[in-house]
Each structure stands twice: as structure tokens, then as C-alpha cells.
Write a protein that holds these residues in place. Structure first.
Motif, PDB file in Angstrom:
ATOM      1  N   PRO A 179       0.915  -1.126   0.024  1.00  0.00           N
ATOM      2  CA  PRO A 179       0.025   0.021  -0.140  1.00  0.00           C
ATOM      3  C   PRO A 179       0.588   1.203  -0.023  1.00  0.00           C
ATOM      4  O   PRO A 179       0.307   2.258  -0.252  1.00  0.00           O
ATOM      5  CB  PRO A 179      -0.798  -0.154   1.302  1.00  0.00           C
ATOM      6  N   PHE A 180       2.060   1.100   0.383  1.00  0.00           N
ATOM      7  CA  PHE A 180       2.946   2.331   0.180  1.00  0.00           C
ATOM      8  C   PHE A 180       3.068   3.040  -1.070  1.00  0.00           C
ATOM      9  O   PHE A 180       3.124   4.136  -1.159  1.00  0.00           O
ATOM     10  CB  PHE A 180       4.416   1.987   0.867  1.00  0.00           C
ATOM     11  N   VAL A 181       3.140   2.256  -2.016  1.00  0.00           N
ATOM     12  CA  VAL A 181       2.910   2.684  -3.460  1.00  0.00           C
ATOM     13  C   VAL A 181       1.700   3.212  -3.772  1.00  0.00           C
ATOM     14  O   VAL A 181       1.727   4.508  -4.376  1.00  0.00           O
ATOM     15  CB  VAL A 181       3.004   1.299  -4.467  1.00  0.00           C
ATOM     16  N   ALA A 182       0.503   2.829  -3.279  1.00  0.00           N
ATOM     17  CA  ALA A 182      -0.595   3.624  -3.513  1.00  0.00           C
ATOM     18  C   ALA A 182      -0.653   4.988  -2.652  1.00  0.00           C
ATOM     19  O   ALA A 182      -1.229   6.148  -3.090  1.00  0.00           O
ATOM     20  CB  ALA A 182      -1.727   2.795  -3.206  1.00  0.00           C
ATOM     21  N   ALA A 183      -0.117   5.059  -1.596  1.00  0.00           N
ATOM     22  CA  ALA A 183      -0.210   6.066  -0.668  1.00  0.00           C
ATOM     23  C   ALA A 183       0.664   7.292  -1.491  1.00  0.00           C
ATOM     24  O   ALA A 183       0.200   8.410  -1.240  1.00  0.00           O
ATOM     25  CB  ALA A 183       0.352   5.884   0.569  1.00  0.00           C
ATOM     26  N   VAL A 184       1.673   6.878  -1.914  1.00  0.00           N
ATOM     27  CA  VAL A 184       2.807   7.749  -2.444  1.00  0.00           C
ATOM     28  C   VAL A 184       2.050   8.496  -3.810  1.00  0.00           C
ATOM     29  O   VAL A 184       1.787   9.668  -3.860  1.00  0.00           O
ATOM     30  CB  VAL A 184       4.037   7.183  -3.211  1.00  0.00           C
ATOM     31  N   LEU A 185       1.516   7.480  -4.400  1.00  0.00           N
ATOM     32  CA  LEU A 185       0.633   8.193  -5.798  1.00  0.00           C
ATOM     33  C   LEU A 185      -0.304   9.032  -5.407  1.00  0.00           C
ATOM     34  O   LEU A 185      -0.947  10.164  -5.951  1.00  0.00           O
ATOM     35  CB  LEU A 185       0.308   6.924  -6.533  1.00  0.00           C
ATOM     36  N   VAL A 238     -11.313  14.478   7.266  1.00  0.00           N
ATOM     37  CA  VAL A 238     -12.359  14.058   8.245  1.00  0.00           C
ATOM     38  C   VAL A 238     -12.626  12.542   7.825  1.00  0.00           C
ATOM     39  O   VAL A 238     -12.985  11.637   8.771  1.00  0.00           O
ATOM     40  CB  VAL A 238     -13.535  14.891   8.143  1.00  0.00           C
ATOM     41  N   ALA A 239     -12.813  12.371   6.461  1.00  0.00           N
ATOM     42  CA  ALA A 239     -13.366  10.958   6.062  1.00  0.00           C
ATOM     43  C   ALA A 239     -12.020   9.911   6.362  1.00  0.00           C
ATOM     44  O   ALA A 239     -12.372   8.958   6.682  1.00  0.00           O
ATOM     45  CB  ALA A 239     -13.640  11.104   4.720  1.00  0.00           C
ATOM     46  N   ILE A 240     -10.851  10.541   5.925  1.00  0.00           N
ATOM     47  CA  ILE A 240      -9.740   9.511   6.172  1.00  0.00           C
ATOM     48  C   ILE A 240      -9.486   9.055   7.749  1.00  0.00           C
ATOM     49  O   ILE A 240      -9.340   8.079   8.024  1.00  0.00           O
ATOM     50  CB  ILE A 240      -8.451   9.960   5.615  1.00  0.00           C
ATOM     51  N   THR A 241      -9.823  10.323   8.452  1.00  0.00           N
ATOM     52  CA  THR A 241      -9.491  10.157   9.913  1.00  0.00           C
ATOM     53  C   THR A 241     -10.525   9.024  10.456  1.00  0.00           C
ATOM     54  O   THR A 241     -10.166   8.238  11.380  1.00  0.00           O
ATOM     55  CB  THR A 241      -9.567  11.358  10.700  1.00  0.00           C
ATOM     56  N   SER A 242     -11.717   9.225   9.995  1.00  0.00           N
ATOM     57  CA  SER A 242     -12.713   8.374  10.550  1.00  0.00           C
ATOM     58  C   SER A 242     -12.266   6.850   9.997  1.00  0.00           C
ATOM     59  O   SER A 242     -12.737   6.020  10.800  1.00  0.00           O
ATOM     60  CB  SER A 242     -14.022   8.530   9.541  1.00  0.00           C
ATOM     61  N   LEU A 243     -11.942   6.714   8.892  1.00  0.00           N
ATOM     62  CA  LEU A 243     -11.420   5.251   8.489  1.00  0.00           C
ATOM     63  C   LEU A 243     -10.222   4.918   9.672  1.00  0.00           C
ATOM     64  O   LEU A 243     -10.061   3.666   9.827  1.00  0.00           O
ATOM     65  CB  LEU A 243     -10.871   5.404   7.016  1.00  0.00           C
ATOM     66  N   TYR A 244      -9.245   5.886   9.946  1.00  0.00           N
ATOM     67  CA  TYR A 244      -8.191   5.630  10.883  1.00  0.00           C
ATOM     68  C   TYR A 244      -8.874   5.126  12.267  1.00  0.00           C
ATOM     69  O   TYR A 244      -8.195   4.065  12.852  1.00  0.00           O
ATOM     70  CB  TYR A 244      -7.407   6.702  10.868  1.00  0.00           C
ATOM     71  N   VAL A 245      -9.888   5.807  12.715  1.00  0.00           N
ATOM     72  CA  VAL A 245     -10.293   5.613  13.977  1.00  0.00           C
ATOM     73  C   VAL A 245     -11.143   4.353  14.176  1.00  0.00           C
ATOM     74  O   VAL A 245     -10.894   3.649  15.085  1.00  0.00           O
ATOM     75  CB  VAL A 245     -11.432   6.764  14.404  1.00  0.00           C
ATOM     76  N   ILE A 246     -11.881   3.951  13.121  1.00  0.00           N
ATOM     77  CA  ILE A 246     -12.802   2.763  13.090  1.00  0.00           C
ATOM     78  C   ILE A 246     -11.900   1.684  12.230  1.00  0.00           C
ATOM     79  O   ILE A 246     -12.731   0.347  12.437  1.00  0.00           O
ATOM     80  CB  ILE A 246     -14.105   2.918  12.724  1.00  0.00           C
ATOM     81  N   GLY A 247     -11.214   1.672  11.823  1.00  0.00           N
ATOM     82  CA  GLY A 247     -10.580   0.762  10.892  1.00  0.00           C
ATOM     83  C   GLY A 247      -9.765  -0.363  11.803  1.00  0.00           C
ATOM     84  O   GLY A 247      -9.327  -0.177  12.952  1.00  0.00           O
ATOM     85  N   VAL A 248      -9.344  -1.621  10.901  1.00  0.00           N
ATOM     86  CA  VAL A 248      -8.625  -2.423  11.551  1.00  0.00           C
ATOM     87  C   VAL A 248      -7.099  -2.039  11.392  1.00  0.00           C
ATOM     88  O   VAL A 248      -6.640  -0.985  10.800  1.00  0.00           O
ATOM     89  CB  VAL A 248      -8.849  -3.768  10.824  1.00  0.00           C
ATOM     90  N   ASP A 249      -6.063  -2.580  11.852  1.00  0.00           N
ATOM     91  CA  ASP A 249      -4.721  -2.466  11.808  1.00  0.00           C
ATOM     92  C   ASP A 249      -4.170  -2.190  10.283  1.00  0.00           C
ATOM     93  O   ASP A 249      -3.519  -1.038  10.173  1.00  0.00           O
ATOM     94  CB  ASP A 249      -3.848  -3.366  12.634  1.00  0.00           C
ATOM     95  N   ALA A 250      -4.750  -2.914   9.484  1.00  0.00           N
ATOM     96  CA  ALA A 250      -4.376  -2.858   7.947  1.00  0.00           C
ATOM     97  C   ALA A 250      -4.710  -1.529   7.159  1.00  0.00           C
ATOM     98  O   ALA A 250      -3.984  -0.778   6.718  1.00  0.00           O
ATOM     99  CB  ALA A 250      -4.717  -4.058   7.246  1.00  0.00           C
ATOM    100  N   ILE A 251      -5.809  -1.031   7.796  1.00  0.00           N
ATOM    101  CA  ILE A 251      -6.375   0.109   7.420  1.00  0.00           C
ATOM    102  C   ILE A 251      -5.667   1.402   7.969  1.00  0.00           C
ATOM    103  O   ILE A 251      -5.472   2.336   7.408  1.00  0.00           O
ATOM    104  CB  ILE A 251      -7.917   0.213   7.474  1.00  0.00           C
ATOM    105  N   LYS A 252      -5.347   1.194   9.291  1.00  0.00           N
ATOM    106  CA  LYS A 252      -4.559   2.342   9.930  1.00  0.00           C
ATOM    107  C   LYS A 252      -3.387   2.285   9.504  1.00  0.00           C
ATOM    108  O   LYS A 252      -2.884   3.523   9.062  1.00  0.00           O
ATOM    109  CB  LYS A 252      -4.591   2.000  11.470  1.00  0.00           C
TER     110      LYS A 252
END
Length: 286
Positions: A179-185, A238-252
Motif C-alpha cells: 500500500p506504500f505505492v498507492a499512498a505515494v501516488l 475527516v473522512a480518512i481520519t474516520s477510517l483510521y479511528v474505526i478501521g482495523v490495523d491494516a487500514i490504519k
């Protein structure tokens, strides 16, 4: 709004964050995941929900840094990853521990894969190539749509954002996986969008500006677009932070770098790209 007059301050803040990240990278290195380093992945269906702490009573015998995720619709299957190379006998030994503890009827794990370092090298090379292609493409696009000075400033801002993103991976010890590649792009695309909005306003204001009055034009352009940039960024964060708060470790592990990267992209479009453009225009004829 006097942004250009404080150019040294904005550049200094970015350099400070980069210095912290560089020190961490040189001392402890990046936290490369098994996608880059090679290792072992196993997936075992436990047929019930258990806690991470309970799983670690088994996995700590083999690797205390093992990554644990719960997968499946009911989160009853556990996925474990380790940077260590477990042969078939070792993988079966780990599975037997789970089989004994949870009275499993299966004779083998649902998934058991071993990754070589060659795969990691290929992913790393693809990440570099993808980023370079994106950067060159954006340089050509921005230079064609505006002029070369805008293209150079936008690429400097993009490099700034990628470095800040890598520093975030180092500082927060986020595993560097596929996912690092996807994050960079994603960060690169988001950053250039914000930068173009500011540059488009600068180009419009240059038509009515005095000759070589680049600093005032940049300040006026930033003032008229900053509310739009901040509102757009806050909505996205706000949308991404919501995913971080409620997501699993892989999503975080994916959303945390995105939060940092998008914040850096918004910052760079205002405080890095525009001041850089002013410096280029003042010192060159581009």
C-alpha cells in the motif's frame, strides 16, 4: 496575507521535519514489511472471535513483532505475518499450536505463503518508477498548461510531500508494504491538484500585475484560494481520519500516512510551491 515574506519560516519547518525523519531512518531504518523484505504469511480460521492478546500468547514464541490481523466477514480468521522465513515444517508447527488451543478440525492453515526478498525488490523498483513517471508527466503537463517555472515549483512541492510522507513512515513506524505505492501516488495526485488551483489564480492575477511584482501576486492569489484549499482538505481528512479511528490495523497502516501526506500536500501548495515559484521568477527568466 503575507506568505511570501515568511518563506524562510515555511522552508525551515519542512526541513526540521525532514531532519527528524532522516535521523530516524539513519538510526533505526524504515519499518519494511514482508512485501519488501520477504517473510511468511499464514491465515487460520479459528471459527470464533478472539483477542489480539490471546493470539500473541502463541505467536510471541516465534516472533514478538509478528503482525496480526483479523479477516473474513465475521473476523473469525486470523492472519499473521512475520519477516522471518518459516519453512513448511515451521508453518505446520505454528498451525498445530492454534489447532491444539482452539480444537480445530483442519489439518492445514487456509493460507500459508513464503515471500522471497526478490518480490520485495520488484515492488520497491515499481514504486520508484511509478513515482518518477508521475512526476515527469506532471512536470510536462504543468509546464504546457502554464510555463516551465510553474512546473519546476510544482515538482519541488511534490518531492517535498513524498519526503514528508516517507518521514511519517519512519517516525510512526508504519510498515512499508505494497500500500506504500498507492499512498505515494495518492498524495502526489492530491498535492498537484491543490497546487494547480493556486497557480491558476497566480496566472490570472499576473495579467493585471506590475512587472516583476511576483511576491504580491502570489500573496493575493494565496489569499483568494486558501479557504477553498483548507475546506477541501478538512473534508477529505475527516473522512480518512474516520477510517483510521474505526478501521482495523491494516487500514490504519494505510490511512495514517495518507493523513500526513494530504496535510503536507495542502501545506506545500500554499507555503512551498508558491514561494518557490516566486524565487524562481526573481532569479531566472523562466
Amino acid at each position: 496575507m503575507k506568505i511570501i515574506e515568511r518563506t524562510k519560516l515555511w522552508f525551515g519547518l519542512s526541513l526540521a521535519i525532514m531532519a527528524i525523519g532522516l535521523v530516524i531512518i539513519l538510526t533505526t531504518g524504515l519499518n519494511f514489511g514482508i512485501d519488501f523484505t520477504g517473510g511468511t504469511l499464514m491465515e487460520i480460521n479459528l471459527h470464533k472471535i478472539v483477542s489480539t492478546q490471546e493470539i500473541r500468547t502463541i505467536t510471541n514464541e516465534y516472533d514478538k513483532d509478528m503482525t496480526i490481523n483479523f479477516v473474513g466477514e465475521k473476523k473469525e480468521a486470523v492472519q499473521i505475518k512475520t519477516k522471518k522465513d518459516f519453512d513448511s515444517d515451521k508453518r505446520q508447527e505454528v498451525f498445530n499450536k492454534f489447532k491444539e488451543k482452539y480444537n480445530l478440525k483442519e489439518t492445514q492453515p487456509e493460507k500459508a505463503n513464503q515471500f522471497g526478498a526478490t518480490v520485495g525488490k520488484e515492488i520497491r523498483n515499481n514504486a520508484i518508477i511509478s513515482t518518477l513517471i508521475a512526476a515527469v508527466g506532471m512536470l510536462i503537463y504543468v509546464s504546457f498548461r502554464f510555463e516551465f517555472s510553474y512546473g519546476i515549483a510544482s515538482i519541488i512541492a511534490l518531492v517535498h510531500d513524498v519526503i514528508i510522507l516517507i518521514c511519517a513512515y519512519a517516525i510512526f513506524r508504519v510498515p512499508v508494504n505494497s500500500p506504500f505505492v498507492a499512498a505515494v501516488l495518492t498524495v502526489v495526485g492530491y498535492s498537484i491538484n491543490d497546487t494547480i488551483v493556486v497557480f491558476d489564480r497566480i496566472r490570472e492575477n499576473m495579467k493585471y500585475a506590475k512587472k516583476n511584482d511576483y511576491a504580491n501576486v502570489a500573496n493575493q492569489s494565496i489569499s483568494s484560494t486558501i479557504s477553498r484549499s483548507i475546506n477541501t482538505s478538512v473534508t477529505t481528512l475527516v473522512a480518512i481520519t474516520s477510517l483510521y479511528v474505526i478501521g482495523v490495523d491494516a487500514i490504519k497502516d494505510f490511512t495514517l500516512p495518507l493523513i500526513v501526506g494530504m496535510a503536507a500536500g495542502t501545506y506545500s501548495s500554499i507555503f512551498i510551491a508558491s514561494p518557490t515559484w516566486v524565487l524562481i521568477k526573481q532569479k531566472t527568466k523562466f
